[in-house]
Every structure is written in structure tokens, then in C-alpha cells.
Design a protein around this motif. Structure first.
Motif, PDB file in Angstrom:
ATOM      1  N   TRP A   1     -13.001 -61.105 -97.958  1.00 30.23           N
ATOM      2  CA  TRP A   1     -13.094 -60.420 -96.619  1.00 30.23           C
ATOM      3  C   TRP A   1     -11.614 -60.058 -96.075  1.00 30.23           C
ATOM      4  O   TRP A   1     -11.382 -59.139 -95.315  1.00 30.23           O
ATOM      5  CB  TRP A   1     -13.886 -61.207 -95.463  1.00 30.23           C
TER       6      TRP A   1
ATOM      7  N   SER B   1     -12.117 -57.105 -93.622  1.00 30.34           N
ATOM      8  CA  SER B   1     -13.661 -56.654 -93.159  1.00 30.34           C
ATOM      9  C   SER B   1     -13.968 -56.766 -91.852  1.00 30.34           C
ATOM     10  O   SER B   1     -13.676 -57.768 -91.024  1.00 30.34           O
ATOM     11  CB  SER B   1     -14.441 -57.421 -94.330  1.00 30.34           C
ATOM     12  N   ARG B   2     -14.887 -55.852 -91.545  1.00 23.76           N
ATOM     13  CA  ARG B   2     -15.583 -56.041 -90.424  1.00 23.76           C
ATOM     14  C   ARG B   2     -16.522 -57.195 -90.259  1.00 23.76           C
ATOM     15  O   ARG B   2     -17.135 -57.839 -89.089  1.00 23.76           O
ATOM     16  CB  ARG B   2     -16.244 -54.668 -89.900  1.00 23.76           C
ATOM     17  N   ASP B   3     -17.065 -57.650 -91.340  1.00 26.83           N
ATOM     18  CA  ASP B   3     -18.006 -58.556 -91.246  1.00 26.83           C
ATOM     19  C   ASP B   3     -17.584 -60.004 -90.712  1.00 26.83           C
ATOM     20  O   ASP B   3     -18.352 -60.696 -90.167  1.00 26.83           O
ATOM     21  CB  ASP B   3     -18.451 -58.901 -92.970  1.00 26.83           C
TER      22      ASP B   3
ATOM     23  N   ALA C   1     -15.370 -53.940 -79.375  1.00 31.79           N
ATOM     24  CA  ALA C   1     -14.935 -53.870 -81.001  1.00 31.79           C
ATOM     25  C   ALA C   1     -15.916 -54.905 -81.566  1.00 31.79           C
ATOM     26  O   ALA C   1     -16.015 -54.634 -82.994  1.00 31.79           O
ATOM     27  CB  ALA C   1     -13.736 -54.598 -80.868  1.00 31.79           C
ATOM     28  N   THR C   2     -16.283 -55.864 -81.072  1.00 28.80           N
ATOM     29  CA  THR C   2     -17.357 -56.867 -81.708  1.00 28.80           C
ATOM     30  C   THR C   2     -18.639 -56.143 -81.923  1.00 28.80           C
ATOM     31  O   THR C   2     -19.032 -55.932 -83.073  1.00 28.80           O
ATOM     32  CB  THR C   2     -17.684 -57.928 -81.011  1.00 28.80           C
TER      33      THR C   2
ATOM     34  N   SER D   1     -18.424 -53.545 -84.689  1.00 27.96           N
ATOM     35  CA  SER D   1     -18.083 -54.113 -86.105  1.00 27.96           C
ATOM     36  C   SER D   1     -19.337 -54.309 -86.935  1.00 27.96           C
ATOM     37  O   SER D   1     -19.338 -54.721 -88.083  1.00 27.96           O
ATOM     38  CB  SER D   1     -17.639 -55.571 -85.961  1.00 27.96           C
TER      39      SER D   1
ATOM     40  N   GLY E   1     -19.639 -50.730 -91.068  1.00 26.13           N
ATOM     41  CA  GLY E   1     -19.247 -51.919 -91.702  1.00 26.13           C
ATOM     42  C   GLY E   1     -18.425 -51.635 -93.121  1.00 26.13           C
ATOM     43  O   GLY E   1     -18.141 -52.685 -93.874  1.00 26.13           O
TER      44      GLY E   1
ATOM     45  N   PRO F   1     -13.129 -51.283 -93.377  1.00 27.44           N
ATOM     46  CA  PRO F   1     -12.684 -52.397 -92.904  1.00 27.44           C
ATOM     47  C   PRO F   1     -11.598 -51.943 -91.972  1.00 27.44           C
ATOM     48  O   PRO F   1     -11.117 -50.853 -91.828  1.00 27.44           O
ATOM     49  CB  PRO F   1     -11.902 -52.980 -94.264  1.00 27.44           C
ATOM     50  N   TYR F   2     -10.883 -52.942 -91.277  1.00 26.33           N
ATOM     51  CA  TYR F   2      -9.897 -52.682 -90.142  1.00 26.33           C
ATOM     52  C   TYR F   2      -8.484 -52.817 -90.751  1.00 26.33           C
ATOM     53  O   TYR F   2      -8.283 -53.336 -91.914  1.00 26.33           O
ATOM     54  CB  TYR F   2     -10.062 -53.696 -89.012  1.00 26.33           C
TER      55      TYR F   2
END
Lengths: 182, 465
Positions: free
Chosen positions: B7, B16-18, B386-387, B390, B396, B399-400
């Protein structure tokens, strides 16, 4: 004044204070914040303590944080309240942009005298219960219940809030922010 | 699971957004990060007297911080060993014994099942129904593995293999000192303003930690409060614009300082050995201004030519952040599921400051910070959405970006195992997530000692300048 006159007097005053609260709620709910600020005395104390879970017997001294000493949700005067309004009016206060939908339900109004009838600055104490509903963006919804204990001052033919102590019936705040007024 | 590198690609600044929304990652994180890192529990000034207690959290779990009759501080899980009920549902208080409301197992403030003469306390009907056979010494409250009172701040970890707290802090120590020490430079001497703000935010806890470790890029979020001017000198949101005399002594410029082997970081000034000129910061309140001018001269005298720093904001891995200057506070980002955190905020003042000074600071802190603070309201709005974003099925896949300043880190002079760049950078976020990924990858019992970490060398090896 006979009993009947005194009862009528009390009824009229009750009606008068309730009308004041309904008007105040309307200003807030219609986002007429500057007009709402006009209802606040220049020396207003606006205080909302934190509330703790404490052992039976210690509620009176330990349940709520102390005005003027401890941390609180709000412990401020008109200057800061005015800054809050100005911040919303910038249009870039992201926590209130776009604006939330807020509704104030004010009930259970109880009035007690705190100064004599002929006092120059006549003040009364008025307690009320509130249910404040907030909805914003899509599905964000918060409901706040509690009590306000106000000192209302009669000035120039109308009431001003000279002090407001807000008891929110939550310990951990169940909302991400407090961007509105009680 | 078990491979943080899946991640977090901190070498390339891709994350990763995960990690902000996944239930599985969250469950793993509680065990591997919050079960092994040092966590901030509270401040000793909250439990000044014997038998005082304060209920706090470590990760998602409730803990009790107590002071016993000898003055020693303890931290336990707030759960009865018999059937799990919380033995304390108060936020704070003073007690000789925590009696479980369920079956009345009773524990003293040092965590042991009480064994008062007559057998009434401890375990009810111990003789009659346990036949005197239960080994009470084995069924006390569950204590933390290690505890450290560092300058009044109480820290603890569940990992008996964790390095000692000062080794865990590493070079960050001097910055934590700058937060905890008296403004006149004496060690310690701070206290908590009564009442901890606690509130729930629909955001992953890491958005708080990464914001405070050094996000000076989000200035646009706070423009509305700058326009309104809530600062203690009536300008901006913090301090007055600094007007310095020609040829005067200036502090080093603010930079981002990170500790890659430890996972900590901050925005502040690098070490220096002389106090900059005094700058009035409380011009609206002359008595407070006078106090701080007095404190400034005391600081110059107390610190002499000693090394010192300035700490504006920072995060100590994983979830303790601070405002070191104004509004001075410690806060924890407690995980409450992947998409919610509970923020706890402790406001700090010099314990011996005059009441008038404490009052002005307190009012300023409250209008700046917390859920009603004009500044921080906008932060929570950002972390909330933002959450939420995500979690998108399509989003998803993207990624950031944490590439700001990547490759421009410099070895930080006069600090152990530290790097720095200009103040606006994502160096510290990369350091935070790299350390997070290491915790997520390391097997149980695996060495997470900062000395075994090579991240500093790796960062310096890919320098562009």
C-alpha cells in the motif's frame, strides 16, 4: 396587583420571552446572523462547558467544566461570535460552505425573576430546552439536545441575551464540529 | 495482509487509498501499530493526588491511568478479567478501588485484585464458591508492558520488546521538550487546562496524523480564518506578523524536519544556540504581553548558549500530534473503525503562569482549536470527505500523490538521524507512512527498533541535490 393581574402579567411575560426565542431561532435558521448578533448584549458571556462522566455525589462540582477556568466547547463574548459570523460570510469557510441546514426547536421555557420590576436594566433568567438539527451536503445529520440558561436584559423596549450557558447533553461530542449557534 | 509495501511506496511517493478505508487493514493496524507503538495516555497533572484516576484510550481500547498511594503511575486495560465489563465508566475521579458492576470483582489502583482481610473485597464469596483455590495474583487488571512519564506526559506500550521511550523518540526528543518545557526554558513545568475535548470525526485517524506531521500546503483551507483575524495580537490566526529590527537576531527559518528511522516529524526551526529577538505577540492584552517579555528574558538567562529548537506542529508516530507554540496542545487521533476517529485534545499552559495569562491563552486556544475552533473546523471537513472519497470502487484504483519535495531531503545538521527540507513538502508524510508500513509488515516479535531501520540511508541515497 391582585392574583388575577399577577397571573396575566406572568402569562404576558412568558409569551413575550417565547416570542423572543422564536424570533431568535428564525434568524438563525434563516441565516440572518447579523440580525441575530443584534440580539446579543455587547457584554454577552456565551459558554458551553464540556461534560464529564463522574461518580454519583460529585456531579455538582465535577460534571461540567468551569466557566472562565477550564476547557469548554465555547467560552467567549460578542467579539468571537461576530468573528464566527464574518467567517461564514467569507464564502470560503469550508466547514460551512456550502451552508448547513440548521433548525432550532426551542421549548420548555421557564422564567424566573432575577431583578426587581423597577430596576433600571431589568434582567430575568430564562431556561429553555433546545433540539438543534443540522443537515449538510448529502446525508450528514446531527441532532443536539440540551438546555440554555439565559440572562435576558430588557433594553430599548426589547430583550437582549446578556448571558447564555448551554448544556449540551453529550460528553464526547458526537459531531465533527460546532459551526453553528445555540 | 502483512505487507505494508503493498500500500505504501514511499520511495516514489505513492500511497494507496485503501489504508484510509479498508476494514481488513484497520484490523491489522490495531494489532500491529497500536499494539506495538508507544502511545500517549495522559498528563500527570490530571492525577495529582494518590488514588486519582483518568480514563483514557490506547488505540481503540479504554485504559485507566491511576496514581497509587506511593505516587507511582499505572496504566491498565479498563476491563474486568472475569467477564470483561468496564471496571470504570467515569472519565476521572479519585477511588481506592475499582469494583466491577457485573460480579463485583474489585481491583485496587495498582491493578491487583484486592485481598482485604475478611475476603469481602477482591472476589466476592471467594472462600464459599471459589473454594479458596483461585490464584488472585494472576487475575489483576491487565497492565501495559512499559510506561514512561516524560516531562509530565504519560506514555505506554503493549509491546514488551519495544525500545525504551527515549530510544523510540530518537532525535525528536528535543522537539518534544520544546512542547513540554516551560516557556522560560526550564524542563517540564507545564500542566493541562482542566477538561479534555473529545469528539468523533468521520475520518480515518491517519489524516489527522499526516496533517500535523507537516502539511503546510493546506494554507488555503484556513484562509477564511486569516481574513477574520483571531490571533492574540488581532491579526491572522496565530501570531502577529513579525517585524524585526534591522540587524536583529532572527530564529532559523521554519523547515520540515523528519526522523525516517522513527516515523516522527515536525515543522519548526533546526537547532540553534541563541535566542532570537523578542517579538511581541499579545499586544491586545498588555498584562500578558508583559508576562511574556519577562519570560523571554528568563529564557535567555536559563538557556544561555544551550541548544534549542522551535516546534510549531508535529506528530510522534503513530497518533500523538502537537501544537508546540500557539495554541499549545497535545492531541491524539484514536482509531474508531477505518472511517471514524475520536480526537482528544489536551491544552497546555505553564503551570505557574498567572491566572490572567492562562485565561487569555485558554480563550485563544478555544477560538482556534477543537470542533468549535474557527481554524480546525475546516480541517475536519477536509478529512471527512477525503476519507469518504478514499472508498470509491473506481477512485480506489488511483493512489494518492505524496511526491512533493521527493529527493530533496537533506541531512539535518545537529540532529541525530534526521532529514529536512523546506517547510512545504511531503517528506514527513512519506516518513510517517514508511514507518507505518514497516509496523504493518514486521511479524510479531520482529524488530521494529529504530536502530534497525535503514530508511534514513535510503532517503539520502536517492537525493537529487
Amino acid at each position: 396587583m391582585n392574583t388575577r393581574e399577577a397571573s396575566l402579567e406572568a402569562l404576558l411575560r412568558q409569551r413575550d420571552v417565547e416570542a423572543f426565542y422564536y424570533h431568535e431561532a428564525e434568524l438563525l435558521d434563516e441565516r440572518r446572523y447579523e440580525e441575530w448578533l443584534d440580539l446579543l448584549a455587547e457584554d454577552i458571556v456565551y459558554f458551553m462547558p464540556l461534560r464529564r462522566n463522574v461518580q454519583y455525589g460529585s456531579q455538582d462540582r465535577a460534571e461540567n467544566t468551569r466557566e472562565g477556568l477550564d476547557a469548554a466547547w465555547f467560552d467567549e463574548g460578542k467579539q468571537t461570535l461576530t468573528q464566527r459570523v464574518r467567517q461564514i460570510r467569507t464564502g470560503i469557510h469550508w466547514a460551512e460552505e456550502p451552508l448547513s441546514r440548521v433548525r432550532h426547536l426551542i421549548t420548555n421555557v421557564r422564567i424566573s425573576d432575577t431583578s426587581p420590576e423597577d430596576a433600571g436594566d431589568r434582567e430575568i433568567e430564562a431556561k429553555s430546552n433546545f433540539l438543534v438539527y443540522r443537515n449538510r451536503i448529502d446525508d450528514e445529520t446531527d441532532i443536539f439536545a440540551g438546555q440554555r440558561t439565559d440572562r435576558l436584559r430588557h433594553e430599548n423596549g426589547g430583550w437582549k441575551v446578556a448571558k447564555r450557558v448551554i448544556l449540551l447533553d453529550q460528553s464526547t461530542l458526537l459531531a465533527k464540529n460546532l459551526t453553528f449557534f445555540f | 495482509m502483512g505487507n505494508g509495501a503493498l500500500w505504501v511506496d514511499s520511495d516514489n511517493g505513492i500511497i494507496s487509498r485503501d489504508i484510509f478505508v479498508s476494514d481488513a487493514i484497520y484490523t491489522e493496524e490495531l494489532k500491529k501499530v497500536f499494539g506495538r507503538a508507544w502511545l500517549f495516555v495522559g498528563h500527570e497533572s490530571q492525577i495529582p493526588k494518590p488514588y486519582d484516576f483518568f480514563v483514557s484510550r490506547m488505540g481503540a481500547e479504554s485504559v485507566i491511568m491511576t496514581r497509587d498511594k506511593t505516587g507511582q503511575i499505572h496504566v491498565f486495560l479498563n476491563t474486568c478479567r472475569h467477564r470483561g465489563m468496564k471496571v470504570c465508566r467515569y472519565d476521572q475521579g479519585n477511588t481506592r478501588v475499582f469494583t466491577c458492576p457485573y460480579h463485583a470483582w474489585s481491583f485496587s489502583v495498582d491493578g491487583n485484585l484486592t485481598s482485604a482481610p475478611g475476603g469481602l473485597a477482591g472476589v466476592p464469596q471467594y472462600k464459599a464458591i471459589y473454594h479458596d483455590e483461585l490464584d488472585k495474583s494472576q487475575w489483576g487488571l491487565i497492565p501495559v508492558a512499559k510506561l514512561c512519564n516524560y516531562k509530565g506526559g504519560v506514555w505506554a506500550t503493549w509491546d514488551r520488546n519495544a525500545p525504551e521511550f527515549e530510544a523510540y523518540l530518537g532525535g525528536m526528543k528535543i522537539y518534544l521538550d520544546a512542547v513540554m518545557d516551560h516557556r522560560d526554558g526550564r524542563p517540564g513545568g507545564s500542566e493541562i487546562i482542566g477538561g479534555i475535548q473529545k469528539w468523533k470525526v468521520p475520518s480515518n485517524w491517519k489524516f489527522g496524523a499526516e496533517n500535523f506531521i507537516g502539511d503546510l500546503y493546506h494554507i488555503t483551507s484556513h484562509r477564511s480564518v486569516d481574513m477574520v483575524s483571531i490571533g492574540p495580537s488581532g491579526a491572522g490566526r496565530r501570531d502577529a506578523p513579525v517585524v524585526r529590527r534591522e540587524g536583529g537576531k532572527r530564529p532559523p527559518p521554519f523547515v520540515s524536519v523528519g526522523f525516517p528511522n522513527h516515523g516522527h516529524g515536525l515543522i519548526g526551526a533546526l537547532p540553534h544556540y541563541e535566542e532570537a529577538d523578542y517579538v511581541p505577540q499579545f499586544t491586545l492584552t498588555p498584562e500578558v504581553e508583559q508576562y511574556y517579555e519577562h519570560i523571554y528574558h528568563a529564557r535567555v538567562a536559563n538557556l544561555g548558549k544551550q541548544k534549542r529548537v522551535l516546534a510549531a506542529v508535529g506528530t510522534i508516530f503513530p497518533n500523538l500530534s502537537f501544537h508546540g507554540m500557539q495554541p499549545r496542545a497535545l492531541f491524539t487521533w484514536h482509531p474508531n473503525g477505518p472511517r471514524e476517529m475520536e480526537i482528544w485534545k489536551w491544552y497546555l499552559v505553564d503551570a505557574d503562569a498567572p491566572a490572567a495569562v492562562k485565561d487569555v491563552l485558554r480563550r485563544y486556544y478555544l477560538r482556534y482549536a477543537g470542533p468549535a475552533g474557527l481554524t480546525e473546523q475546516d480541517d475536519m471537513e477536509n478529512w471527512n470527505y477525503a476519507t469518504a472519497a478514499s472508498a470509491g470502487q473506481e477512485a480506489g484504483r488511483y493512489p494518492y500523490n505524496y511526491q512533493m519535495g521527493l529527493g530533496y531531503e537533506q541531512p539535518a545538521p545537529d540532529l541525530d538521524n534526521a532529514v529536512y527540507t523546506t517547510a512545504v513538502t511531503e517528506q514527513n508524510q512519506r516518513i510517517l507512512y514508511h514507518r507505518w508500513a514497516q509496523y504493518m509488515s514486521a511479524p510479531e516479535g520482529g524488530s521494529l527498533h529504530p536502530d534497525a531501520n535503514a530508511n534514513l540511508g535510503e532517503i539520502l541515497a536517492r537525493r537529487r541535490t
